[in-house]
Design an enzyme around this catalytic site. Structure first.
Site, PDB file in Angstrom:
ATOM      1  N   HIS A 120       3.194   4.604  -2.541  1.00 48.81           N
ATOM      2  CA  HIS A 120       1.843   5.152  -2.661  1.00 48.81           C
ATOM      3  C   HIS A 120       0.885   4.128  -3.523  1.00 48.81           C
ATOM      4  O   HIS A 120       1.181   3.100  -4.129  1.00 48.81           O
ATOM      5  CB  HIS A 120       1.551   6.365  -3.479  1.00 48.81           C
ATOM      6  N   GLU A 144       6.011  12.041  -9.591  1.00 51.83           N
ATOM      7  CA  GLU A 144       7.278  11.567  -9.185  1.00 51.83           C
ATOM      8  C   GLU A 144       8.015  10.644 -10.428  1.00 51.83           C
ATOM      9  O   GLU A 144       8.775   9.672 -10.102  1.00 51.83           O
ATOM     10  CB  GLU A 144       7.307  10.725  -7.819  1.00 51.83           C
TER      11      GLU A 144
END
Length: 453
Positions: free
Chosen positions: A264, A46
């Site tokens: 995360h 990402e």
């Protein structure tokens, strides 16, 4: 003989421009942490903005001087690899199915996702690092991307197998959006014969209770969080890849701030690579090839249900693991971690069960595609009749502009329905068929030619 020791880190940095909270200060903190010199190879996901990629490469260059960003799709693949050692070659493989372009709110299709390979030279040994970010799961109860993830997982496993070459170690490090009970996790692990570096059920990497970005809704659904970020390893021929340690190395919060580094958790696996002793007389004077009979085993991990951080349902066959006295079929081993085991199942049987379940998903998707094609064509026909009526209808005074706009909208929807029923439907169908037929080939031949699988 010890060949090398490696610290491998993976992290989904959640770097969506204009969407991700605290993106700027979080990126600064990530750069500072990666510059600590504690990591040999870093696999990031990402990284959607080019400027973020450049910042990460520039600010970590003192300790991680080699890097590669994988470009793909509209937004870029979002995959970045940073390395302490030279990256001699790269390769990117885009998946045949990757979400839907009209689901703009999900945006996975625009990322052009796939699996990226970096060939890294460490001393005189070649190591292959694979970076991947599988399609996200947006709805636990009605996961319309499940088949896509399964095909992506199988495709990734086949890509790793096809590109192993002369590497002494293959590492898959990324956000796989798959928990140990998910079919995509099983398909990837069992068909690649890799080893999950995490042998404990206590670790969670997303929607964790201590993460500042975890919503109350996610916590109510998964109080313990879920584990979807993974590091899989596989040693080369006559190579033993030992997982020395597995940790979540980043602190809960960015130092001095109230927010976490990402939504995360970062995952760190410490590996030790050594050459397996071989019988010097097995190959004669070099005229023959030494072979070793191995017993591939899969240790089932007792894992909670989805509501407690599990996967598609009750735990079935989970990740292949091993303790100090047991090695799996690729020569990798795990030590120093608690393993909760319920039974041992031969790898071929577990792989067959996973592939059969995956094929059933593909068949269901193909049936749904046929239904969708009929529905889109029916909607296009209905709207075409409506458009004809609108053309014939004389708009009352003062309403001509609105009626003209309505005609354009109806015409646009007709074109969308025709596109979805024809071009897009065939693209999706061929993508699913390609994955399905590849799985069928393995399922048909794997047991007879097990040595080659």
């Amino acid at each position: 003989m010890l060949l090398l020791e490696l610290n491998i880190l993976t992290l989904n940095i959640w770097g969506i421009p204009y969407v991700s909270s605290n993106r700027g200060p979080r990126l600064e903190a990530i750069c500072k942490e990666l510059s600590s010199g504690k990591y040999d190879i870093v696999s990031l996901q990402e990284v959607w903005a080019q400027q973020d990629s450049e910042q990460l490469q520039e600010k970590t260059s003192s300790v991680l001087p080699y890097s590669h960003y994988f470009h793909s799709g509209v937004m870029g693949a979002g995959l970045l690899v940073l390395s302490k050692y030279p990256i001699l070659g790269t390769l990117f493989h885009a998946w045949s199915v990757n979400g839907y372009f009209h689901r703009i709110q999900h945006a996975d299709w625009f990322g052009g996702k796939g699996v990226g390979l970096c060939r890294i030279l460490i001393g005189d040994q070649m190591v292959h690092l694979y970076n991947a970010h599988l399609h996200a799961e947006y709805d636990n109860d009605n996961d319309e991307y499940k088949t896509h993830r399964v095909i992506q997982a199988f495709d990734t496993a086949q890509f790793i197998e096809a590109t192993r070459g002369n590497s002494v170690l293959q590492i898959l490090a990324g956000d796989l959006n798959a928990q140990p009970q998910d079919i995509s996790y099983k398909v990837l692990l069992y068909t690649s014969k890799m080893l999950d570096s995490c042998a404990s059920d206590t670790f969670r990497t997303n929607e964790c209770d201590h993460n500042s970005y975890t919503s109350a809704r996610a916590l109510s659904r998964n109080p313990r969080g879920i584990r979807i970020d993974h590091i899989f390893v596989r040693g080369g021929d006559n190579i033993n890849a030992e997982i020395v340690d597995y940790t979540l190395p980043f602190p809960d919060r960015v130092p001095g701030q109230k927010f976490s580094f990402s939504d995360h958790e970062a995952v760190l696996a410490k590996l030790k690579l050594s050459r397996t002793p071989t019988d010097p007389g097995a190959a004669g004077d070099g005229a023959g090839v030494a072979t070793i009979d191995v017993n591939c085993e899969v240790v089932e991990e007792t894992c909670p249900s989805r509501e407690q951080g599990g996967g598609d349902g009750p735990a079935e066959a989970a990740l292949p693991t091993a303790d100090d006295s047991r090695a799996n079929c690729n020569g990798s081993s795990v030590r120093g971690q608690d393993i909760s085991c319920s039974s041992i199942q031969p790898l071929p049987a577990a792989r067959t069960a996973a592939l059969q379940e995956a094929l059933a998903l593909c068949d269901a998707s193909l049936l749904q595609l046929n239904t969708d094609r009929i529905l889109y064509y029916s909607a296009a026909t209905f709207l075409f009749v409506l458009l004809v009526l609108l053309v014939e209808f004389t708009a009352p005074g003062g309403m001509r502009t609105i009626f003209l706009l309505l005609k354009f909208i109806v015409f646009g929807v007709i074109m969308f329905c025709v596109f979805m029923a024809s071009i897009w439907n065939y693209m999706e169908r061929n993508g699913v068929l390609q994955g399905k037929k590849s799985m069928e080939v393995m399922l048909h031949h794997a047991q007879k030619y097990e040595y080659f699988y």
